[in-house]
Design a protein around this motif. Sequence first.
Motif, mmCIF file in Angstrom:
data_model
loop_
_atom_site.group_PDB
_atom_site.id
_atom_site.type_symbol
_atom_site.label_atom_id
_atom_site.label_comp_id
_atom_site.label_asym_id
_atom_site.label_seq_id
_atom_site.Cartn_x
_atom_site.Cartn_y
_atom_site.Cartn_z
ATOM 1 N N GLN A 158 0.422 -0.048 1.204
ATOM 2 C CA GLN A 158 1.235 0.061 0.358
ATOM 3 C C GLN A 158 2.703 0.333 0.676
ATOM 4 O O GLN A 158 2.985 1.343 1.441
ATOM 5 C CB GLN A 158 0.939 1.029 -0.643
ATOM 6 C CG GLN A 158 -0.699 0.688 -1.391
ATOM 7 C CD GLN A 158 -0.605 -0.679 -2.075
ATOM 8 O OE1 GLN A 158 0.306 -1.093 -2.773
ATOM 9 N NE2 GLN A 158 -1.843 -1.460 -1.690
ATOM 10 N N SER B 166 -8.853 -3.702 -0.765
ATOM 11 C CA SER B 166 -9.010 -3.294 -2.063
ATOM 12 C C SER B 166 -10.382 -3.910 -2.498
ATOM 13 O O SER B 166 -11.221 -3.110 -2.841
ATOM 14 C CB SER B 166 -7.822 -3.611 -3.016
ATOM 15 O OG SER B 166 -8.214 -3.545 -4.287
ATOM 16 N N ASN C 152 -6.285 0.341 2.370
ATOM 17 C CA ASN C 152 -5.211 -0.118 1.363
ATOM 18 C C ASN C 152 -4.070 0.416 0.996
ATOM 19 O O ASN C 152 -3.264 0.052 0.802
ATOM 20 C CB ASN C 152 -6.394 -0.569 0.203
ATOM 21 C CG ASN C 152 -5.525 -0.976 -0.896
ATOM 22 O OD1 ASN C 152 -4.807 -0.602 -1.749
ATOM 23 N ND2 ASN C 152 -5.552 -2.470 -0.744
ATOM 24 N N THR D 140 -3.986 1.804 -6.210
ATOM 25 C CA THR D 140 -4.555 2.359 -4.852
ATOM 26 C C THR D 140 -4.885 3.714 -5.019
ATOM 27 O O THR D 140 -6.153 4.092 -4.306
ATOM 28 C CB THR D 140 -3.535 2.086 -4.058
ATOM 29 O OG1 THR D 140 -3.159 0.716 -3.823
ATOM 30 C CG2 THR D 140 -4.041 2.595 -2.443
#
Length: 176
Positions: A94, A68, A90, A103
């Motif tokens: 998740q 991120s 990123n 995101t």
Amino acid sequence: ADSLYALAGQIARLRADSLLLAETLCRRAMLISHRGESYYPEAERMLCSAYKIAWKSGHQQLQSLLTSSMSDLYARLGDGNKALEFAKKNLAWQTDTSSCYSTYALLGEAYYRSGHYDSASHYLQKALPSADGSIEMDVFMRMADIAKKKGDHSMLALMERKYSAKSRTYFERQQK
């Protein structure tokens, strides 16, 4: 905060704590990147060092934080392709993709910086159900930018109205 993270980094080196070192490098990099463009190379160096440590360790939370942060930095640097690369990484970290709105906003921003406006719009819209008003404000502003670039004046006006309404509500809540 930067001096505290620098101190934590020294402690991490003395204790040979690679995870703490990686996290402090990441946090310091993000702090110094807010000082301006002249600090971006130093921030990038810190993030790359932290990234190597995180990947060797396999620590998923740290990898998520770093991807991120790197996407954000590369977006600031104007390197849309690298911003997109790290935003995609990123998203892969998740665990609950139905609720990772920040995101989606990050991915939308990276697509925007890469000039892929349709993909940017897609991911930015996925970020809108967020309960975080600041994400929604950012999304409406970026969607207005996309509409402007596409010459869609009605969408531009709509996004500007939504941004204005959301920002009023957000700042009123902040004051309370």
